[in-house]
Design a protein around this motif. Sequence first.
Motif, PDB file in Angstrom:
ATOM      1  N   ALA A 134      -2.668  18.984  10.940  1.00  0.00           N
ATOM      2  CA  ALA A 134      -2.847  17.561  11.260  1.00  0.00           C
ATOM      3  C   ALA A 134      -1.722  16.725  10.644  1.00  0.00           C
ATOM      4  CB  ALA A 134      -4.201  17.084  10.754  1.00  0.00           C
ATOM      5  N   LEU A 135      -1.303  17.085   9.415  1.00  0.00           N
ATOM      6  CA  LEU A 135      -0.175  16.398   8.772  1.00  0.00           C
ATOM      7  C   LEU A 135       1.092  16.537   9.604  1.00  0.00           C
ATOM      8  CD1 LEU A 135      -0.459  17.218   4.937  1.00  0.00           C
ATOM      9  CD2 LEU A 135      -0.325  14.949   5.956  1.00  0.00           C
ATOM     10  N   GLU A 136       1.344  17.763  10.075  1.00  0.00           N
ATOM     11  CA  GLU A 136       2.533  18.008  10.899  1.00  0.00           C
ATOM     12  C   GLU A 136       2.456  17.237  12.209  1.00  0.00           C
ATOM     13  OE1 GLU A 136       5.508  19.441  10.286  1.00  0.00           O
ATOM     14  OE2 GLU A 136       4.658  19.407   8.269  1.00  0.00           O
ATOM     15  N   ASP A 137       1.261  17.182  12.801  1.00  0.00           N
ATOM     16  CA  ASP A 137       1.082  16.458  14.063  1.00  0.00           C
ATOM     17  C   ASP A 137       1.427  14.974  13.892  1.00  0.00           C
ATOM     18  OD1 ASP A 137       0.301  18.809  15.223  1.00  0.00           O
ATOM     19  OD2 ASP A 137      -1.862  18.367  15.166  1.00  0.00           O
ATOM     20  N   VAL A 138       0.953  14.405  12.768  1.00  0.00           N
ATOM     21  CA  VAL A 138       1.233  12.989  12.485  1.00  0.00           C
ATOM     22  C   VAL A 138       2.741  12.767  12.380  1.00  0.00           C
ATOM     23  CG1 VAL A 138       1.061  11.191  10.705  1.00  0.00           C
ATOM     24  CG2 VAL A 138      -0.980  12.466  11.378  1.00  0.00           C
ATOM     25  N   LYS A 139       3.411  13.626  11.628  1.00  0.00           N
ATOM     26  CA  LYS A 139       4.859  13.476  11.439  1.00  0.00           C
ATOM     27  C   LYS A 139       5.617  13.700  12.752  1.00  0.00           C
ATOM     28  CE  LYS A 139       4.581  16.021   7.563  1.00  0.00           C
ATOM     29  NZ  LYS A 139       4.934  16.768   6.332  1.00  0.00           N
TER      30      LYS A 139
ATOM     31  N   ASN B 219     -11.916   9.529   2.658  1.00  0.00           N
ATOM     32  CA  ASN B 219     -12.761  10.519   1.960  1.00  0.00           C
ATOM     33  C   ASN B 219     -12.606  11.955   2.458  1.00  0.00           C
ATOM     34  OD1 ASN B 219     -13.945   8.591   0.216  1.00  0.00           O
ATOM     35  ND2 ASN B 219     -15.308   7.960   1.861  1.00  0.00           N
ATOM     36  N   ILE B 220     -11.600  12.216   3.283  1.00  0.00           N
ATOM     37  CA  ILE B 220     -11.356  13.602   3.724  1.00  0.00           C
ATOM     38  C   ILE B 220      -9.853  13.870   3.737  1.00  0.00           C
ATOM     39  CG2 ILE B 220     -13.433  14.045   5.124  1.00  0.00           C
ATOM     40  CD1 ILE B 220     -11.760  13.141   7.581  1.00  0.00           C
ATOM     41  N   PRO B 221      -9.427  15.046   3.302  1.00  0.00           N
ATOM     42  CA  PRO B 221      -7.985  15.368   3.349  1.00  0.00           C
ATOM     43  C   PRO B 221      -7.568  15.728   4.776  1.00  0.00           C
ATOM     44  CG  PRO B 221      -9.211  17.226   2.479  1.00  0.00           C
ATOM     45  CD  PRO B 221     -10.223  16.147   2.735  1.00  0.00           C
ATOM     46  N   LEU B 222      -6.279  15.710   5.013  1.00  0.00           N
ATOM     47  CA  LEU B 222      -5.747  16.134   6.315  1.00  0.00           C
ATOM     48  C   LEU B 222      -5.379  17.617   6.252  1.00  0.00           C
ATOM     49  CD1 LEU B 222      -3.344  13.235   7.393  1.00  0.00           C
ATOM     50  CD2 LEU B 222      -5.317  14.031   8.660  1.00  0.00           C
ATOM     51  N   ALA B 223      -5.758  18.344   7.274  1.00  0.00           N
ATOM     52  CA  ALA B 223      -5.362  19.759   7.363  1.00  0.00           C
ATOM     53  C   ALA B 223      -3.845  19.826   7.543  1.00  0.00           C
ATOM     54  CB  ALA B 223      -6.063  20.426   8.542  1.00  0.00           C
TER      55      ALA B 223
ATOM     56  N   ASN C 228       1.505  15.824  -0.479  1.00  0.00           N
ATOM     57  CA  ASN C 228       0.504  15.564  -1.517  1.00  0.00           C
ATOM     58  C   ASN C 228       0.112  14.095  -1.548  1.00  0.00           C
ATOM     59  OD1 ASN C 228       0.366  18.213  -2.384  1.00  0.00           O
ATOM     60  ND2 ASN C 228       1.973  17.968  -3.923  1.00  0.00           N
ATOM     61  N   GLU C 229       1.110  13.217  -1.431  1.00  0.00           N
ATOM     62  CA  GLU C 229       0.835  11.777  -1.449  1.00  0.00           C
ATOM     63  C   GLU C 229       0.087  11.342  -0.191  1.00  0.00           C
ATOM     64  OE1 GLU C 229       4.718  10.484  -4.170  1.00  0.00           O
ATOM     65  OE2 GLU C 229       4.894  10.652  -1.989  1.00  0.00           O
ATOM     66  N   LEU C 230       0.441  11.918   0.957  1.00  0.00           N
ATOM     67  CA  LEU C 230      -0.278  11.606   2.200  1.00  0.00           C
ATOM     68  C   LEU C 230      -1.727  12.051   2.117  1.00  0.00           C
ATOM     69  CD1 LEU C 230       2.378  12.461   4.936  1.00  0.00           C
ATOM     70  CD2 LEU C 230       1.251  10.247   4.628  1.00  0.00           C
ATOM     71  N   ASN C 231      -1.950  13.226   1.518  1.00  0.00           N
ATOM     72  CA  ASN C 231      -3.315  13.713   1.369  1.00  0.00           C
ATOM     73  C   ASN C 231      -4.117  12.857   0.401  1.00  0.00           C
ATOM     74  OD1 ASN C 231      -4.629  15.791   2.793  1.00  0.00           O
ATOM     75  ND2 ASN C 231      -3.055  17.237   2.130  1.00  0.00           N
ATOM     76  N   PHE C 232      -3.465  12.406  -0.681  1.00  0.00           N
ATOM     77  CA  PHE C 232      -4.135  11.514  -1.628  1.00  0.00           C
ATOM     78  C   PHE C 232      -4.512  10.206  -0.933  1.00  0.00           C
ATOM     79  CE2 PHE C 232      -4.001   8.016  -4.712  1.00  0.00           C
ATOM     80  CZ  PHE C 232      -4.964   8.451  -5.612  1.00  0.00           C
TER      81      PHE C 232
ATOM     82  N   ILE D 220       0.833  -1.200   0.000  1.00  0.00           N
ATOM     83  CA  ILE D 220       0.000   0.000   0.000  1.00  0.00           C
ATOM     84  C   ILE D 220       0.871   1.255   0.000  1.00  0.00           C
ATOM     85  CG2 ILE D 220      -1.622   1.334   1.444  1.00  0.00           C
ATOM     86  CD1 ILE D 220      -2.829  -1.448   2.256  1.00  0.00           C
ATOM     87  N   PHE D 221       1.959   1.214   0.772  1.00  0.00           N
ATOM     88  CA  PHE D 221       2.896   2.342   0.797  1.00  0.00           C
ATOM     89  C   PHE D 221       3.486   2.573  -0.591  1.00  0.00           C
ATOM     90  CE2 PHE D 221       7.129   4.161   1.131  1.00  0.00           C
ATOM     91  CZ  PHE D 221       6.960   5.209   2.034  1.00  0.00           C
ATOM     92  N   LYS D 222       3.927   1.482  -1.251  1.00  0.00           N
ATOM     93  CA  LYS D 222       4.556   1.611  -2.574  1.00  0.00           C
ATOM     94  C   LYS D 222       3.573   2.170  -3.598  1.00  0.00           C
ATOM     95  CE  LYS D 222       7.587  -0.931  -4.515  1.00  0.00           C
ATOM     96  NZ  LYS D 222       8.671   0.061  -4.578  1.00  0.00           N
ATOM     97  N   LEU D 223       2.323   1.725  -3.533  1.00  0.00           N
ATOM     98  CA  LEU D 223       1.313   2.246  -4.467  1.00  0.00           C
ATOM     99  C   LEU D 223       1.041   3.728  -4.205  1.00  0.00           C
ATOM    100  CD1 LEU D 223      -1.326  -0.664  -4.608  1.00  0.00           C
ATOM    101  CD2 LEU D 223       0.465  -0.134  -6.270  1.00  0.00           C
ATOM    102  N   SER D 224       1.056   4.121  -2.946  1.00  0.00           N
ATOM    103  CA  SER D 224       0.764   5.511  -2.583  1.00  0.00           C
ATOM    104  C   SER D 224       1.948   6.439  -2.847  1.00  0.00           C
ATOM    105  CB  SER D 224       0.374   5.591  -1.099  1.00  0.00           C
ATOM    106  OG  SER D 224      -0.712   4.723  -0.820  1.00  0.00           O
TER     107      SER D 224
END
Length: 619
Positions: free
Chosen positions: A225-230, A218-222, A207-211, A192-196
């Motif tokens: 929120a992306l920074e929090d995850v990282k 069905n919802i993008p990350l703000a 961009n890839e994380l949001n995709f 799944i990682f390789k496909l993404s």
Amino acid sequence: MRKDVRILLVGEPKVGKTSLIMSLVSEEFPDEVPLRAEEITIPADVTPERVPTHIVDYSEAEQTDEQLYQEISKANVICIVYAVNNKKSIEEVTSHWIPLINERTDKDSRVPLILVGNKSDLVEHSSMETILPIMNQYSEIETCVECSAKNLKNISELFYYAQKAVLHPTGPLYTPEEKEMKPSCIKALTRIFKLSDLDNDGILNDNELNFFQRTCFNIPLAPQALEDVKNVVRKNMSDGVKDNGLTLKGFLFLHTLFIQRGRHETTWTVLRRFGYDDDLELTQEYLFPLFKIPPDCTTELNHNAYLFLQSVFDKHDKDRDCALSTDELKDLFKVFPYMPWGPDVNNTVCTNEQGWITYQGYLSQWTLTTYLDVQRCLEYMGYLGYSIIQEQESQAAAITVTRNKRIDLQKKQTQRSVFHCNVLGARGSGKSSFLQAFLGRNLVHQKRIREDHKSYYAISTTYVYGQEKYLLLHELLPDFEFLSEADLACDIVCLVYDISNPRSFEYCAKVYKKYFIDSKTPCIIIAAKSDLHEARQYYTLSPLDFCRKHKLHPPQLFTCNTTEAPNKDIYTKLTTMAMYPHMTQADLKNSTFWLQASVGATVFAVLGFAMYKALLKQR
């Protein structure tokens, strides 16, 4: 995901199994409790997971052991109920109930268990101290819930956890003893990682994380929120984030964290979106979507499918040489459970001087697979994640079914792009060489091909009146007594004989008279090995007279014993005849007709490659 969930409640008499069910249904403690509650079904629209749920009670007083065994075999999850104020009922969990259930279920697919401590309203202490060692001992135990049927404490939660244990089980994902994900789960998430990872740089950028997020949830990350995850990953591991993107290690760590925190549903949502079932295998429905082909129709890739396959090629052509090296091809197929292309593929399509499959050869092989075995093409496109990345219902959206060939003949035109030519001839007549010459290989090159790497197919592009078409050559074994209907189903037939062998033409004449004399399929005779001395054929008619008698095009001289790549004009001629089977021999003999077709081929072959190189530079 499962279409429904079946929950079975077992345990010692008087622990409150029936009361729990009745309290859930009526939302109040019953004044009178029967020996056993009837099976109840909770509709999908009132359950958190939107799945119909069947709840089944067990009563030792009313049911036999055989009935209990049947219910165990039908259950998706079993709740073992004990009373927190009854020490014996707790002891029976390990001495009786877990061994009994394990005896009646398959070792490799154990049913998940929930330990339910009822009557918590009667004690001030918790039973968890006693229960936790049991949970650690048996991996099939998903969780433990303390509740009270009398004051309705944790009743809804109990059945939610039971449902969750079925729909989002821990077992296939995680080994609690090792505190790490199972190899099969790591393998699925790695794919799944390789496909993404759309640019194949080993990192999921924003961009890839949001995709990925949009695809699965069905919802993008703000941005925050992306920074929090990282940041969560950064705090726990040094190599989880690189160049402000998530690495594979970071991606796997996040899913381990979700599971450890009881958020299995997050990982299961991702797995199911990418086609996995409860055993972490890609489902048959995902790999082989329903696809019907009417009679006399063929299958081809459509424009969007070619664009997708081009993007996959670009993603793995690291050195930008318009060919896939052995390592680049292996990297491309890492998302497959096996290597789909064997060494024969390198002798089916165009390769470069190193023997690596070129961009044109790569698309040609996909075209061949789609034409000959569309189910296999659907499977392969499934492994590449076509429907997910292209946001289609299934990979069937990549396929075009051409119209019936009879309609093409009636209208005297076709929209097809792939034309199938069967190549027949006696043993040693030069059929294999004719196929390899289409791929630009002279006799010296052909002699280097290993026997076990030989292919009976060759496919490449030709240009007819400026239109790019694929010509698929198929060499048939010279057993003309046993030609099947499938062998005869093609757009054009090529009969090859060796001009230096006086017995070679007889085979072509016999095959033509037996199978094609009354056929509407165009035929052409190839006089192969034209660089050698021409022997007089022993057949009653000379090849030229035979062609005249049967109104065929004169034999076409052909040799691949050349210094450079063999001349390809004959292949343009074959494609043109396949495209226009209704044309008379007079039309086909017209020199202007062939000149326009072959000049178009040369110009567009040069232009096509130049345009691809220009696009590559832009990318």
